[in-house]
Enzyme design. Sequence first.
Site, short mmCIF file in Angstrom:
data_model
loop_
_atom_site.label_atom_id
_atom_site.label_comp_id
_atom_site.label_asym_id
_atom_site.label_seq_id
_atom_site.Cartn_x
_atom_site.Cartn_y
_atom_site.Cartn_z
N THR A 173 1.24 -8.14 6.12
CA THR A 173 1.77 -7.25 5.12
C THR A 173 1.48 -5.78 5.42
O THR A 173 0.55 -5.45 6.14
CB THR A 173 1.20 -7.58 3.72
OG1 THR A 173 -0.22 -7.38 3.74
CG2 THR A 173 1.51 -9.02 3.33
N VAL A 174 2.30 -4.93 4.82
CA VAL A 174 2.07 -3.49 4.82
C VAL A 174 1.83 -3.05 3.38
O VAL A 174 2.35 -3.68 2.45
CB VAL A 174 3.26 -2.72 5.43
CG1 VAL A 174 3.36 -2.94 6.91
CG2 VAL A 174 4.59 -3.09 4.75
N TRP B 110 6.51 -7.61 10.62
CA TRP B 110 7.17 -6.31 10.78
C TRP B 110 7.16 -5.90 12.25
O TRP B 110 6.22 -6.19 12.98
CB TRP B 110 6.42 -5.25 9.97
CG TRP B 110 6.36 -5.52 8.50
CD1 TRP B 110 5.41 -6.22 7.82
CD2 TRP B 110 7.32 -5.09 7.52
NE1 TRP B 110 5.71 -6.26 6.48
CE2 TRP B 110 6.87 -5.57 6.27
CE3 TRP B 110 8.50 -4.35 7.58
CZ2 TRP B 110 7.56 -5.34 5.08
CZ3 TRP B 110 9.19 -4.11 6.39
CH2 TRP B 110 8.72 -4.61 5.17
N TYR C 97 9.64 -9.19 -8.79
CA TYR C 97 9.67 -10.28 -7.81
C TYR C 97 9.67 -11.64 -8.51
O TYR C 97 10.36 -12.57 -8.08
CB TYR C 97 8.47 -10.17 -6.87
CG TYR C 97 8.58 -9.07 -5.86
CD1 TYR C 97 9.10 -9.31 -4.58
CD2 TYR C 97 8.18 -7.78 -6.16
CE1 TYR C 97 9.21 -8.29 -3.64
CE2 TYR C 97 8.29 -6.75 -5.23
CZ TYR C 97 8.80 -7.02 -3.98
OH TYR C 97 8.92 -6.00 -3.06
N CYS D 181 9.03 -0.89 1.72
CA CYS D 181 8.11 -1.69 0.93
C CYS D 181 7.48 -0.89 -0.21
O CYS D 181 6.87 0.15 0.04
CB CYS D 181 7.01 -2.24 1.83
SG CYS D 181 5.67 -3.07 0.95
#
Length: 334
Positions: free
Chosen positions: A111-112, A77, A175, A44
């Site tokens: 999210t990370v 994840w 993105y 990521c």
Amino acid sequence: MSIVNPGKGYSRDSRYITTRITADGRDGFPVEPGRYRLVVSRACPWAHRAVITRRLLGLEKALPMAVAGPTHDKRSWTFDLDPGGRDPVLGIERLQEAFLARDPDYDRGITVPAIVDVPSGAVVTNDYAQITLDMSLEWAAYHRDGAPELYPAALRPEIDAVGEEIYRDVNDGVYRTGFAKSQEAYEEAYERLFARLDRLSERLEDSRYLVGDTITEADIRLFTSLVRFDAVYHGHFKCNRQKLTEMPVLWAYARDLYQTPGFGDTVDFDHIKKHFYVVHSHINPTGIVPAGPDPSGWLEPHGREALGGRPFGDGTPPEPPSAAETVPSQRVPS
């Protein structure tokens, strides 16, 4: 987390948990070495910022790190790289468990990077932009000797301004290009992306770094997109006016950073490619992960030293990563 509107453009869901870990603990979470766990994925780009910043500042012992696998499903994840598929400290299989420990009704992106409070097992924050700034400012008491100033006070307005342009047109721009659902949305994002890359090339033609004569937060923010450009964005996201290797100034700049301790030694091209080409099945339904490009070019001479600059200012490079944190594909066989 992202939102893709059919026939329209892409919009990033930016509803992050904005609680901060601070030196004075004003949000209820004081800086304490060993209390928190930084959860990342090497795939990521947003998490990669935190990995680099942590390395450069020497926060490895104060802020231990958990590395999730390169792929995920709709739930979140997973810690499939760890024995038994569980993080050995948090004892969880999925990062989702830590978000639900914070809020059982949590309905936003898992999210990370995310920082988890180990005693409670709950996420404190996943506000990626603030996480790296707070590493520089709030965790200063635990920086290594010789740690660089990545967010110096005198340069903050310029760093913030450059960082916002990079975020809008490059970090998020790739993105918006790759996830566009109409030709019009795609072409608009594509044009903005390459217009910004052209302006960044002009800015860097006579300056080794983006702001000042040392590495700052701005360089970290740009690097994590550039290092993924040819491996992922050029083909997978149709950002194909040119490859990074065909943009001489940015390619030399990116190699300069890659060869700087704390940057290239945190890059895992295997994880990067597997994540994008497997998780984005709506773009790559076959799930085939490309074998290339050849990464050896990243080690070619860049010649940027001629521009002057001091990568770490008055500080020093970080020590090599520990064996436990060395990227698997970069480990030297014993």
